[in-house]
Design an enzyme around this catalytic site. Structure first.
Site, PDB file in Angstrom:
ATOM      1  N   GLU A   1     -73.975   3.745  32.986  1.00  0.00           N
ATOM      2  CA  GLU A   1     -73.491   3.373  34.317  1.00  0.00           C
ATOM      3  C   GLU A   1     -71.974   3.151  34.358  1.00  0.00           C
ATOM      4  O   GLU A   1     -71.350   3.351  35.404  1.00  0.00           O
ATOM      5  CB  GLU A   1     -74.219   2.116  34.807  1.00  0.00           C
ATOM      6  CG  GLU A   1     -75.678   2.333  35.131  1.00  0.00           C
ATOM      7  CD  GLU A   1     -76.609   2.126  33.927  1.00  0.00           C
ATOM      8  OE1 GLU A   1     -77.839   2.166  34.110  1.00  0.00           O
ATOM      9  OE2 GLU A   1     -76.085   1.926  32.800  1.00  0.00           O
TER      10      GLU A   1
ATOM     11  N   PHE B   1     -87.842  -9.756  36.107  1.00  0.00           N
ATOM     12  CA  PHE B   1     -87.389  -8.725  35.169  1.00  0.00           C
ATOM     13  C   PHE B   1     -86.209  -7.955  35.760  1.00  0.00           C
ATOM     14  O   PHE B   1     -86.258  -7.484  36.888  1.00  0.00           O
ATOM     15  CB  PHE B   1     -88.544  -7.765  34.867  1.00  0.00           C
ATOM     16  CG  PHE B   1     -88.169  -6.622  33.967  1.00  0.00           C
ATOM     17  CD1 PHE B   1     -87.801  -6.842  32.652  1.00  0.00           C
ATOM     18  CD2 PHE B   1     -88.177  -5.313  34.440  1.00  0.00           C
ATOM     19  CE1 PHE B   1     -87.449  -5.791  31.823  1.00  0.00           C
ATOM     20  CE2 PHE B   1     -87.830  -4.250  33.625  1.00  0.00           C
ATOM     21  CZ  PHE B   1     -87.464  -4.492  32.305  1.00  0.00           C
ATOM     22  N   GLN B   2     -85.144  -7.866  34.993  1.00  0.00           N
ATOM     23  CA  GLN B   2     -83.909  -7.173  35.376  1.00  0.00           C
ATOM     24  C   GLN B   2     -83.285  -7.729  36.657  1.00  0.00           C
ATOM     25  O   GLN B   2     -82.607  -7.008  37.393  1.00  0.00           O
ATOM     26  CB  GLN B   2     -84.138  -5.660  35.499  1.00  0.00           C
ATOM     27  CG  GLN B   2     -84.408  -4.999  34.147  1.00  0.00           C
ATOM     28  CD  GLN B   2     -84.378  -3.488  34.182  1.00  0.00           C
ATOM     29  OE1 GLN B   2     -84.634  -2.878  35.211  1.00  0.00           O
ATOM     30  NE2 GLN B   2     -84.069  -2.872  33.042  1.00  0.00           N
TER      31      GLN B   2
ATOM     32  N   LYS C   1     -85.392  -3.946  46.286  1.00  0.00           N
ATOM     33  CA  LYS C   1     -86.309  -2.803  46.223  1.00  0.00           C
ATOM     34  C   LYS C   1     -87.156  -2.670  47.481  1.00  0.00           C
ATOM     35  O   LYS C   1     -87.332  -1.565  48.023  1.00  0.00           O
ATOM     36  CB  LYS C   1     -87.197  -2.947  44.990  1.00  0.00           C
ATOM     37  CG  LYS C   1     -88.034  -1.731  44.658  1.00  0.00           C
ATOM     38  CD  LYS C   1     -88.748  -1.917  43.315  1.00  0.00           C
ATOM     39  CE  LYS C   1     -89.509  -0.658  42.906  1.00  0.00           C
ATOM     40  NZ  LYS C   1     -90.141  -0.824  41.566  1.00  0.00           N
TER      41      LYS C   1
ATOM     42  N   MET D   1     -52.400   1.779  19.235  1.00  0.00           N
ATOM     43  CA  MET D   1     -51.530   0.756  19.810  1.00  0.00           C
ATOM     44  C   MET D   1     -51.757  -0.587  19.132  1.00  0.00           C
ATOM     45  O   MET D   1     -50.807  -1.365  18.941  1.00  0.00           O
ATOM     46  CB  MET D   1     -51.758   0.649  21.317  1.00  0.00           C
ATOM     47  CG  MET D   1     -50.716  -0.189  22.046  1.00  0.00           C
ATOM     48  SD  MET D   1     -49.031   0.473  21.890  1.00  0.00           S
ATOM     49  CE  MET D   1     -49.062   1.737  23.165  1.00  0.00           C
TER      50      MET D   1
END
Length: 590
Positions: free
Chosen positions: A61, A123-124, A173, A487
């Site tokens: 993502e 969940f999630q 959802k 760097m």
């Protein structure tokens, strides 16, 4: 519009979402499906069948957010990314923060657990609304599908109006599945007074600025990303042509002005050109257009442009006077302000003072004394050589970069057009370059897109090779491979007693050529001057994606450099080549 042909009286929240973003001109999104966003992806299936919109399936993502970001930077449109709830949403955070600090309009749409489960640690479930509040212009949770079209319209408005930036919409959802009588809110129907750009284009400020320009003998234009966003390149050229004012840019402003012009000094700041840094230290008038006076530009702030009066133009009133108090503060769009200023200067034109000629001659001497140098090694190739050769072969390309030494060398040596330079400037996000190249290539399918990365940065998001392979995106990837976090190593060498703590990248390093080939991507290893130019030429001509593992000198440092706490005039690494060593360098003035 095509989407109107499939509208009925009763629709779902997920339909309203997709219909609304299509109405706002979105044809590409970047995303990854998951549980809470599955209803939206199920709806997306039908829309893709009708060729109304296309999802680019990334491998992580974070890649979706960076791709949407680069899509926006290269087009000026709002970039859109999708992710599911929980870890999918939190994986967007680095990309949203990158867009926020660089003022990039992206719309992040996340799935969320159903409304009955919010607050139950389902969940999630993650409060992505709360997590992102400091790094967005606005966040929404859609509680009622009837609000969907209005929220999307507001989100697009907020993204683009005033100072651009990201907006997040969190969609539970069950909101996506609920049916209701759908009425769309069309683009242009939403007006949000709080997002209108403030403007104080008063004749008094414009008149004061014009007088200061006419009276200045050592003026300098200091241009940032706000001028790119404003599409101000043409009007800035007119101003330079009229008063012969030298131009220096920030990392975000790169490309706003012709980099082959005698008036272009390149980038200023920590790794800017010596002549840009000397110019800003000696100018008597600094005209800041869409720039923030951030620490990487100013060095020691109280010694930055300490001889100069300052005109500061920015669309965000919070930026004007934040770090440096200007003599003239103008809140407004750069193009509008410079247009008003130019009209006044033309109507009351006074030839620029003769002292400006001596100012230009002085800058010219600095160019000759302290040019950017391209080291020529006898047994290896330098990063600078790779970049100069690449630029010669691809002068009109879109360039994305990752973060580190290669980013600064790219800023020094690549000459680009406006909106063709795509780099994480404010946040300095390693792993940005590869997914950014995906976004730029999707936006410009017939243009050459080149990702310049480092061996360390590349490993942050190298899984996106899978996306490139799946969609056959003809991106050219140039890895500046010095087997270090370059760097970090340079700072450890300069400021930490050469204690190289966890910056060596040889152990566990992949064979980048074989890695690319495992994805079905053509690849070359470039490790000497004999095969450098031929490999780069072959890569640029090849119709598909190509990766070049450019194994360069390991311990090359990026100079000039302004050390922390020092003024811009106190650069290190700008000594002229010693007598007898000139053949080991090639001068490269911007």
């Amino acid at each position: 519009m095509l989407s109107k042909q499939i509208i009925g009286s009763e629709k779902t929240g997920r339909f309203a979402l997709l219909d609304s973003i299509v109405r706002h001109g979105v044809i590409h999104i970047f995303g990854y499906p998951g549980g809470a966003i599955l209803p939206i992806y199920d709806e997306l299936y039908a829309w893709e069948e009708l060729s109304l919109i296309k999802n680019i399936l990334v491998r992580h993502e974070q890649g979706a957010s960076h791709a949407a970001d680069a899509y926006s930077r290269s087009t000026g449109k709002v970039g859109v990314c999708f992710a599911t709830s929980g870890p999918g949403a939190t994986n967007l955070v680095s990309g949203i923060a990158t867009a926020h600090i660089d003022s990039v309009p992206i719309l992040a749409i996340t799935g969320q657990v159903g409304r009955p489960f919010i607050g139950t640690d389902a969940f999630q479930e993650v409060d992505i609304f709360g997590i992102t509040l400091p790094i967005v212009k606005h966040s929404y949770v859609v509680r009622d599908p009837r609000d969907m079209s209005r929220i999307v319209a507001e989100a697009f408005y907020i993204c683009k109006h005033g100072r651009p930036g990201p907006v997040l919409i969190d969609v539970p959802k069950d909101v996506g599945l609920e049916k209701f009588n759908y009425f769309s809110v069309e683009p242009g129907q939403v007006k949000i007074p709080g997002c209108r750009p403030l403007s104080n284009l008063k004749s008094r400020q414009i008149l004061m600025a014009a007088k200061m320009i006419q009276q200045s003998s050592q003026p300098l234009l200091y241009i940032g990303g706000g001028a790119i966003i404003s599409d101000a390149h043409s009007i800035i050229k007119e101003l330079v042509d009229l008063y012969k004012i030298p131009v220096t840019t920030t990392l975000m402003g790169k490309g706003i002005f012709n980099e082959d012009s005698e008036f272009c000094l390149g980038m200023l700041g920590m790794h800017g050109t010596a002549y840009a840094n000397f110019a800003v230290s000696e100018c008597d008038l600094l005209i800041a257009l869409g720039a923030r006076f951030d620490d990487r530009v100013t060095g020691k702030l109280d010694e930055f442009a300490c001889n100069a009066q300052v005109i500061h133009v920015d669309i965000d009133p919070a930026e004007v006077g934040k770090n440096r108090i200007p003599q003239v503060a103008i809140v407004g769009d750069v193009t509008e302000v410079v247009t008003s200023l130019l009209n006044l200067l033309k109507n009351n034109f006074k030839p620029y003072p003769e002292q400006i000629i001596s100012w230009q001659e002085r800058i010219h001497r600095w160019r000759q004394q302290y040019p950017l140098l391209v080291p020529k090694k006898s047994t290896s190739i330098s990063p600078q050589e790779i970049l100069v050769t690449t630029n010669q072969l691809a002068q009109d390309a879109y360039f994305t970069t990752d973060v580190g030494q290669h980013q600064m060398w790219s800023a020094q040596f690549l000459k680009v057009k406006s909106k063709h330079w795509i780099s994480s400037a404010g946040l300095g996000t390693m792993g940005y370059g590869l997914p950014a190249a995906i976004g730029a290539q999707v936006a410009h399918p017939n243009e050459l897109v080149i990702c310049v990365s480092g061996d360390s940065s590349f490993q942050m998001n190298m899984q996106e090779l899978g996306t490139i392979a799946q969609y056959k995106l003809p991106i050219k990837i140039v890895i500046i491979n010095n087997r270090w976090q370059g760097m970090v190593r340079q700072w450890q060498q300069a400021f930490y007693g050469e204690r190289y703590s966890h910056s060596r990248m040889t152990e566990g390093a992949p064979n980048f050529q074989k890695l690319a080939e495992a994805f079905g991507i053509k690849a070359f290893t470039v490790n000497n001057r004999q095969n450098m130019e031929s490999s780069l030429k072959d890569a640029m001509k090849y119709p598909g994606p190509v990766l070049l593992d450019c194994q360069v000198t390991e311990n090359e440092n990026c100079y000039p450099m302004v050390a922390p706490g020092k003024s811009n005039a106190q650069m290190i690494g700008i000594a002229k080549p010693q007598r007898g060593t000139a053949s080991n360098y090639v001068s490269r003035n911007i």
